[in-house]
Design a protein around this motif. Structure first.
Motif, PDB file in Angstrom:
ATOM      1  N   SER A 152      -4.031   0.694   0.024  1.00 11.32           N
ATOM      2  CA  SER A 152      -4.747  -0.438  -0.558  1.00 11.32           C
ATOM      3  C   SER A 152      -5.107  -0.167  -2.014  1.00 11.32           C
ATOM      4  O   SER A 152      -5.162  -1.083  -2.829  1.00 11.32           O
ATOM      5  N   MET A 175      -4.128  -2.437  -5.105  1.00  9.48           N
ATOM      6  CA  MET A 175      -5.156  -2.937  -6.012  1.00  9.48           C
ATOM      7  C   MET A 175      -4.777  -2.649  -7.462  1.00  9.48           C
ATOM      8  O   MET A 175      -4.921  -3.507  -8.332  1.00  9.48           O
ATOM      9  N   ILE A 176      -4.268  -1.426  -7.709  1.00 13.40           N
ATOM     10  CA  ILE A 176      -3.857  -1.089  -9.083  1.00 13.40           C
ATOM     11  C   ILE A 176      -2.704  -1.998  -9.507  1.00 13.40           C
ATOM     12  O   ILE A 176      -2.678  -2.514 -10.633  1.00 13.40           O
ATOM     13  N   PHE A 231      -4.549 -11.292  -8.970  1.00  9.22           N
ATOM     14  CA  PHE A 231      -5.861 -11.351  -8.321  1.00  9.22           C
ATOM     15  C   PHE A 231      -5.717 -11.597  -6.825  1.00  9.22           C
ATOM     16  O   PHE A 231      -6.505 -11.065  -6.027  1.00  9.22           O
ATOM     17  N   ALA A 284      -5.732  -6.807  -0.792  1.00 10.66           N
ATOM     18  CA  ALA A 284      -5.892  -5.357  -0.669  1.00 10.66           C
ATOM     19  C   ALA A 284      -7.337  -5.008  -0.303  1.00 10.66           C
ATOM     20  O   ALA A 284      -7.579  -4.056   0.435  1.00 10.66           O
ATOM     21  N   GLY A 285      -8.296  -5.787  -0.798  1.00 10.59           N
ATOM     22  CA  GLY A 285      -9.707  -5.510  -0.513  1.00 10.59           C
ATOM     23  C   GLY A 285     -10.060  -5.690   0.949  1.00 10.59           C
ATOM     24  O   GLY A 285     -11.094  -5.195   1.397  1.00 10.59           O
ATOM     25  N   TYR A 332      -8.249  -4.567   3.447  1.00  4.41           N
ATOM     26  CA  TYR A 332      -7.551  -3.586   4.284  1.00  4.41           C
ATOM     27  C   TYR A 332      -8.537  -2.610   4.906  1.00  4.41           C
ATOM     28  O   TYR A 332      -9.458  -2.141   4.245  1.00  4.41           O
ATOM     29  N   VAL A 333      -8.349  -2.335   6.177  1.00  4.27           N
ATOM     30  CA  VAL A 333      -9.142  -1.330   6.880  1.00  4.27           C
ATOM     31  C   VAL A 333      -8.215  -0.175   7.210  1.00  4.27           C
ATOM     32  O   VAL A 333      -7.082  -0.399   7.638  1.00  4.27           O
ATOM     33  N   SER A 343      -7.747 -12.724   3.679  1.00  3.26           N
ATOM     34  CA  SER A 343      -6.433 -13.351   3.866  1.00  3.26           C
ATOM     35  C   SER A 343      -6.566 -14.863   3.908  1.00  3.26           C
ATOM     36  O   SER A 343      -5.790 -15.590   3.280  1.00  3.26           O
TER      37      SER A 343
END
Lengths: 228, 124
Positions: free
Chosen positions: B8, B12-13, B46, B52-53, B55-56, B83
């Motif tokens: 993730s 994100m990057i 974005f 990505a934020g 994701y667990v 999502s």
């Protein structure tokens, strides 16, 4: 040169903000309480295996209705923006017919694309997909059709009527949910059925199908408006 | 092969990189079409960041099937809220792009150019 320096400065500053966000970011180890509620309650209460579709159609159904309203307004405003433009100039050069590759490819691919779009729309509650995704696939097929046959005319009046009917039925289903179940757009007024079966999850497949028809028709109208 | 960075974080990057690329392009290009393309690039970046934020670690898609039983869904599913949000964001991004393109067509019809330097009426 000065402008580029300022642009670089702005990008670097925003990049610093992003860097801090990435630096402080730690992967979630467990679901947040709200997400946990959704993940456990969508299958239990709605009987829909796909949690995202369950959220979009029921808890955030009103928001989804707003989204298709936004799409409708975009189609209408683009028609307004592009209509009086230079309507007389369009007659200038006749469009070249599409090459044989494109025409043959479209003949082979179009049925597949439309079938896949319909499949994605009606399987939204079971697997990855849903009304928006399937509608976009159908509209991409329409796009290919218009590329392969530039002279074709889309029946926008029919598309508009289909789209309006889907919207009215969508709101009717919402009102049925209000009358027979817990609230506006509550899909539980139809039986849940067997978990994971094609006809299950209450009214979610119906709402999803209407959404797909509406989105597909709206996107096709938007594509057609840009062509003229 | 593992490089020691969580997936993730890589996403994100990538997303932030796309967003920065789009921002740089919007600020430096003078052609309206390129500005619109860069705007779409930024929005896509974005969206990737938001997904990505959610994701667990070690989790899978929140679809209950043979691979993810209803009992273990609470422990092994990713966060479905970002999502669902991103679906909305994509639709609205599409709408904004369509309106921008329509305005670009009108601007081109008015001045027969897509360079933003030609449109000085609202500049001070």
């Amino acid at each position: 040169m000065m402008k580029r320096a300022f642009a670089a400065l702005a990008v670097v500053l925003v990049g610093l903000v992003f860097l801090h966000i990435v630096g402080d970011y730690a992967e979630l180890q467990a679901l947040r309480p709200l997400a946990h509620y959704y993940v456990t309650q969508v299958p239990a209460q709605l009987g829909a295996p796909n949690v995202v579709t369950g959220i979009l159609i029921s808890w955030r159904g009103f928001d989804t209705l707003g989204e298709v309203a936004v799409l409708f307004m975009v189609a209408a405003s683009i028609g307004l923006l592009l209509q009086q433009g230079d309507g007389r100039e369009t007659a200038s050069p006749p469009r070249r017919p599409a090459s044989e590759l494109v025409a043959t490819g479209a003949m082979v691919l179009l049925p597949l694309i439309f079938t896949f779009g319909a499949y994605v729309i009606v399987n939204g509650h079971l697997s990855a997909g849903g009304g928006f995704q399937g509608g976009a696939i159908v509209a991409s097929g329409v796009m290919l059709m218009l590329v392969a046959n530039p002279a074709a005319r889309l029946n926008t009046a029919l598309l508009g009527a289909v789209e309006s009917a889907a919207g009215v039925l969508y709101v009717c289903l919402g009102v049925l949910g209000l009358a027979l179940a817990g609230g506006f757009l509550d899909p539980r007024f139809l039986p849940k059925g067997q978990f994971g079966a094609f006809i299950s999850a209450g009214a979610i497949p119906l709402i999803s199908a209407l959404l797909g028809v509406k989105v597909g028709a709206e996107l096709s109208v938007i594509i057609d408006r840009f062509r003229s | 092969m593992s490089i020691g960075v969580p997936v993730s974080t890589i996403l994100m990057i990538t997303g932030f990189g796309l967003a920065l690329t789009g921002l740089w392009g919007m600020l430096t290009h003078r052609n309206i079409m390129r500005i619109i393309i860069c705007f779409v690039l930024m929005g896509t970046g974005f969206n990737i960041v938001m997904v990505a934020g959610g994701y667990v670690t070690g989790a899978t898609a929140p679809i209950i099937d043979r691979a993810l039983g209803a009992a273990e869904a609470g422990a092994r599913a990713i966060d479905p809220v970002p999502s669902a949000l991103v679906v909305t964001a994509i639709v609205i991004g599409f709408s904004v792009t369509a309106v921008m393109l329509a305005f670009a067509i009108r601007l081109y019809a008015a001045k027969k150019t897509l360079s933003i330097d030609a449109f000085t009426e609202s500049k001070w």
